[in-house]
Design an enzyme around this catalytic site. Structure first.
Site, mmCIF file in Angstrom:
data_model
loop_
_atom_site.group_PDB
_atom_site.id
_atom_site.type_symbol
_atom_site.label_atom_id
_atom_site.label_comp_id
_atom_site.label_asym_id
_atom_site.label_seq_id
_atom_site.Cartn_x
_atom_site.Cartn_y
_atom_site.Cartn_z
ATOM 1 N N GLY A 66 3.197 3.432 4.527
ATOM 2 C CA GLY A 66 2.245 4.488 4.846
ATOM 3 C C GLY A 66 1.482 4.169 6.113
ATOM 4 O O GLY A 66 1.507 3.031 6.600
ATOM 5 N N PRO A 67 0.787 5.162 6.652
ATOM 6 C CA PRO A 67 0.010 4.944 7.871
ATOM 7 C C PRO A 67 -1.294 4.214 7.576
ATOM 8 O O PRO A 67 -1.756 4.157 6.436
ATOM 9 C CB PRO A 67 -0.263 6.368 8.355
ATOM 10 C CG PRO A 67 -0.327 7.172 7.088
ATOM 11 C CD PRO A 67 0.696 6.547 6.171
ATOM 12 N N GLY A 68 -1.891 3.675 8.635
ATOM 13 C CA GLY A 68 -3.205 3.073 8.496
ATOM 14 C C GLY A 68 -3.153 1.575 8.295
ATOM 15 O O GLY A 68 -2.192 0.898 8.667
ATOM 16 N N CYS A 97 6.372 -2.564 3.848
ATOM 17 C CA CYS A 97 5.555 -2.356 5.048
ATOM 18 C C CYS A 97 4.062 -2.470 4.727
ATOM 19 O O CYS A 97 3.543 -3.575 4.612
ATOM 20 C CB CYS A 97 5.905 -1.015 5.690
ATOM 21 S SG CYS A 97 5.375 -0.868 7.412
ATOM 22 N N LEU A 98 3.365 -1.348 4.555
ATOM 23 C CA LEU A 98 1.959 -1.396 4.167
ATOM 24 C C LEU A 98 1.794 -2.161 2.861
ATOM 25 O O LEU A 98 0.785 -2.845 2.646
ATOM 26 C CB LEU A 98 1.413 0.027 4.030
ATOM 27 C CG LEU A 98 -0.085 0.182 3.758
ATOM 28 C CD1 LEU A 98 -0.902 -0.247 4.974
ATOM 29 C CD2 LEU A 98 -0.414 1.632 3.391
ATOM 30 N N GLN A 101 1.701 -5.850 3.674
ATOM 31 C CA GLN A 101 0.428 -6.202 4.296
ATOM 32 C C GLN A 101 -0.689 -6.274 3.262
ATOM 33 O O GLN A 101 -1.544 -7.166 3.303
ATOM 34 C CB GLN A 101 0.098 -5.184 5.389
ATOM 35 C CG GLN A 101 1.072 -5.200 6.559
ATOM 36 C CD GLN A 101 0.934 -3.995 7.470
ATOM 37 O OE1 GLN A 101 -0.008 -3.210 7.337
ATOM 38 N NE2 GLN A 101 1.872 -3.824 8.389
ATOM 39 N N SER A 146 2.772 -1.683 13.569
ATOM 40 C CA SER A 146 1.999 -2.229 14.680
ATOM 41 C C SER A 146 1.097 -3.361 14.211
ATOM 42 O O SER A 146 0.502 -4.055 15.028
ATOM 43 C CB SER A 146 1.145 -1.128 15.317
ATOM 44 O OG SER A 146 0.273 -0.566 14.359
ATOM 45 N N LEU A 147 0.984 -3.527 12.885
ATOM 46 C CA LEU A 147 0.184 -4.595 12.292
ATOM 47 C C LEU A 147 1.109 -5.596 11.614
ATOM 48 O O LEU A 147 2.222 -5.254 11.201
ATOM 49 C CB LEU A 147 -0.801 -4.028 11.266
ATOM 50 C CG LEU A 147 -1.722 -2.899 11.737
ATOM 51 C CD1 LEU A 147 -2.576 -2.397 10.577
ATOM 52 C CD2 LEU A 147 -2.597 -3.345 12.895
ATOM 53 N N HIS A 188 11.729 -1.537 6.845
ATOM 54 C CA HIS A 188 12.035 -0.365 6.022
ATOM 55 C C HIS A 188 13.484 -0.421 5.539
ATOM 56 O O HIS A 188 14.404 -0.028 6.267
ATOM 57 C CB HIS A 188 11.791 0.916 6.822
ATOM 58 C CG HIS A 188 10.344 1.254 6.965
ATOM 59 N ND1 HIS A 188 9.782 2.387 6.429
ATOM 60 C CD2 HIS A 188 9.330 0.582 7.561
ATOM 61 C CE1 HIS A 188 8.490 2.412 6.701
ATOM 62 N NE2 HIS A 188 8.188 1.323 7.391
ATOM 63 N N GLU A 190 14.904 1.491 3.581
ATOM 64 C CA GLU A 190 15.413 2.841 3.327
ATOM 65 C C GLU A 190 15.822 3.579 4.591
ATOM 66 O O GLU A 190 16.379 4.680 4.526
ATOM 67 C CB GLU A 190 14.351 3.665 2.590
ATOM 68 C CG GLU A 190 13.235 4.236 3.450
ATOM 69 C CD GLU A 190 12.199 3.232 3.934
ATOM 70 O OE1 GLU A 190 11.322 3.616 4.723
ATOM 71 O OE2 GLU A 190 12.275 2.053 3.525
#
Length: 735
Positions: A66-68, A97-98, A101, A146-147, A188, A190
């Site tokens: 997800g974003p953020g 991903c997220l 993190q 980006s993180l 990712h 997927e």
């Protein structure tokens, strides 16, 4: 909601953090664990206390991307609490991903920005060949981040995989918890370009989850049902609404065909009223390869025009003699239109052509906001000076032209309308073949371009959102205004002929559906769908263009486009987004038929991908028949005009652009009364509102480009201007 299931099927909970790839991950999980029942929730739809009563009924949890940022609660939601539940509630978790993190951050890792952002980039990942990477060689994967995290020395999180690269050094790509059943990857699995290691890794996670459950929950048996409010099971099937009983069902199409060599399409349009500007007129124009069928609507005073503004709770239906408002009564305009068309379904047309009659018109960019739960805020009086979000006309009589062979179909949905069909055929055969010359544009138009400094600032704002992890790609646009002095105005039909002569396109359109005049020379088909049974939905995103020049051969264009990291990344992000939209509507049956192929058009070479989806065999015809409309509903706005993830990107672009887009970057096309449809992306287009044509005319053109981490602001400014030129030439101008 409780769902009946087969006994002992494992239940997997997928947590969607408003990512535009979540249903790709669902499809991958279903492929890895075919017997599983996938429950999907949003990361902010439940608190941890809402989930605890049912958490231990699941066999595993998958935390999607997800974003953020994982350190912002509104971005991560309930996910951060899952890592800390008591042992009696613990369930194996796989994060993406997220998700990685968040797992790291909640167990002592530190969060940093990458020096070089990786959005839509392919990397080789090295690993320990243990746990979720057991039995795998180095894997080639797609990254959208980006993180990244740096692990705490001696901490609870152990590294399983990594990349090593000049620009970022060593980056953690896979981890596990030392004592708890938690695993995660930064990339990712997927994505369409992640290799077969993506599936194998999820299969490995499932084997690890089963082993952990046997050791730590020996009495656990998956229940037949799980009652989890505010969730849904994927894939989901949508039921049709009952048709409106107030409309008569038309049973069969009346049609006849004729070959007309040297047909002048312009003369044909003018015979049917293209020059009669007060009256509505509709022409979908395949003026260039690879377009094939052009459609001319024969509109009468009884033809219903349907308009809607998304901030209003009613739909207007107008004919030449009346206007009525229909209360939506709590349903969305999509359902209302579905019922309207369902009550007029027909059979018996010529299966060789895609349109027998039905809806033609356009849907605005903002028409797609409802599916994203993005609000549209408008002031009182908006409708007086702005275009409708839905502007369609129902066509009973039409003419279809096969531009490859000059064959014409004249057809009607009206009962006992053979007389009109025969009269029209005779009239067409008597039309002059020669085309009246189109005068060159006078060049009197006054062009107001976007402000250069402001546009560059918007690009930089987009890039900051990309670097902070809020989006992978933002499709920024701005508006150019064209004022044509009253003494220099020509008919809008003549204006379209000028545009057609200088920028012929496979998906052109001249739509005069008041209060909007809509001229398009779009190169991009968005969505087409075939008639049932066995409806197939196809989307064809275009990202990457090279203008044809004598020295630009196919081989040169392929090297320029397919060899560009930026162009491939842009296309890849939209392909993955479209796959998600299709998986959301159809379930598992989604295939990428072509990825980043080079296609030849009249004036350019394009980088085009093709994605198709269909419902499972045995789907009832009444559901299959409406599949294309359902896919359209769930796919707007077009991903190639928003960026990804779609919801967050749309919200960011609302703020950055500071104005609504209206028809631009929505879609236009048709939905056939016999099933099937074809919708194109509204680009390379211009619009005139009725309130702006008394006296001086004020036209609006939209243009822009996809902003990525690799974008150069000056190059993006030049690309925006280049896209304007095709339409500006129709006004005798350029930039």
């Amino acid at each position: 909601m409780t769902y009946p299931t087969a006994e002992h099927q494992p239940h997997i909970l997928l947590i969607d953090s408003y990512c535009s790839f979540a249903y790709n991950l669902a499809a991958l999980c279903k492929k890895a664990v075919p017997s599983s029942i996938l429950h999907v929730i949003k990361n902010d739809s439940h608190t941890i206390y809402d989930l605890l009563p049912t958490l231990c009924q699941f066999s595993a949890i998958v935390v999607g991307p997800g974003p953020g940022s994982p350190d912002i609660f509104s971005d991560i939601g309930v996910v951060r609490d899952l890592w800390k539940v008591a042992d009696e509630y613990m369930v194996p978790i796989f994060g993406v991903c997220l998700g990685l993190q968040s797992l790291g951050l909640e167990h002592g890792a530190s969060l940093y920005r990458l020096d070089t952002v990786k959005h839509g980039q392919v990397s080789v990942v090295h690993h320990t060949s243990t746990d979720i990477f057991k039995g795998l060689r180095d894997v080639k994967v797609v990254r959208y981040h980006s993180l990244h995290i740096r692990l705490k020395d001696g901490g609870e999180i152990e590294e399983l995989a990594w990349t090593e690269e000049d620009e970022n050094g060593k980056v953690v790509m896979g981890v596990k918890h030392a004592t708890k059943p938690f695993w995660a990857v930064q990339y990712h699995p997927e994505s369409v370009l992640t290799d077969e290691g993506g599936l194998k890794m999820v299969e490995n996670f499932w084997n690890l989850a089963k082993s952990w459950n046997r050791r730590n929950r020996p009495a656990f048996i998956p229940p037949p049902n799980i009652n989890l409010p505010h969730s849904h099971i994927w894939p989901r099937v949508y039921q049709r609404h009952l048709p409106h009983i107030s409309h008569e069902l038309l049973d069969s199409v009346v049609f006849a065909t004729i070959d007309v060599p040297n047909l002048s399409i312009a003369n044909l349009c003018e015979y049917f009223g293209a020059d009669d500007s007060p009256k509505p007129f509709v022409f979908l124009d395949s003026a260039a390869s690879p377009g094939r069928y052009s459609i001319l609507a024969c509109i009468s005073d009884s033809s219903p025009q349907i308009t809607h503004y998304v901030n209003e709770a009613f739909i207007e239906v107008a004919t030449g003699t009346s206007k009525q408002r229909h209360d939506l009564a709590g349903k969305g305009f999509w359902d209302w239109l579905d019922e309207y068309r369902d009550s007029r379904r027909v059979v018996g047309g010529d299966s060789r052509i895609p349109f027998w009659g039905g809806f033609i018109g356009f849907l605005s960019y903002e028409a797609g906001f409802g599916a994203l739960n993005v609000p549209v805020r408008r002031q009182k009086g908006y409708r007086n000076v702005n275009h409708p979000d839905v502007n369609l006309v129902w066509i009973d009589r039409s003419i279809v032209i096969d531009t490859t062979c000059s064959k014409i179909w004249v057809q009607s949905l009206l009962p006992e309308d053979v007389g009109w069909v025969q009269t029209t055929l005779r009239a067409i055969t008597n039309l002059p073949g020669e085309l009246k010359p189109t005068p060159a544009p006078r060049g009197d138009a006054i062009i107001k371009f976007p402000d250069y400094a402001q546009y560059i600032a918007k690009i930089k704002s987009c890039k900051e959102y990309l670097f902070s992890g809020n989006s992978y790609e933002l499709c920024l646009i701005d508006q150019t205004h064209i004022t044509v002095p009253k003494e220099a105005t020509i008919s809008t039909w003549e204006r379209y002929k000028l545009l057609r002569s200088v920028n012929a396109a496979p998906h052109g359109a001249y739509l005069r559906l008041h209060p909007t005049t809509f001229l398009s020379s779009s190169p991009e088909r968005f969505l087409s769908y075939s008639r049932s049974p066995g409806t197939v939905c196809q989307l064809r995103p275009i990202k990457g263009t090279v203008r044809k020049l004598p020295h630009i051969t196919r081989e040169v264009a392929e090297e320029m486009l397919a060899g560009s990291k930026k162009e491939i990344a842009e296309n890849l992000m939209i392909v993955d987004l479209i796959r998600h939209d299709l998986h959301n509507a159809v379930g598992e049956n989604v295939v990428t038929k072509k990825f980043c192929g080079i296609e030849e058009y009249e004036h350019v070479w394009q980088l085009v991908s093709v994605i198709e989806g269909s419902l499972p065999d045995g789907t009832p015809v009444e559901i299959d028949d409406t599949l294309g409309w359902e896919v359209l509903r769930r796919s707007l706005p077009p991903g190639s005009m928003t960026g990804a993830p779609k919801k967050r990107s749309v919200e960011l672009l609302q703020s950055i652009e500071g104005k609504e887009r209206g028809p631009y970057s929505g879609v236009f096309g048709y939905w056939c009364a016999g099933g099937g449809g074809d919708w194109s992306v509204t680009i390379r287009s211009c619009f005139l509102h009725d309130s702006k044509k008394d006296g001086d005319e004020e036209w609006v053109i939209g243009a822009g480009g996809a902003i990525t981490a690799l974008s150069d602001p000056e190059d993006e400014w030049e690309e925006m201007k280049a896209k304007l030129n095709g339409v500006l030439r129709g006004f005798g101008a350029s930039c």
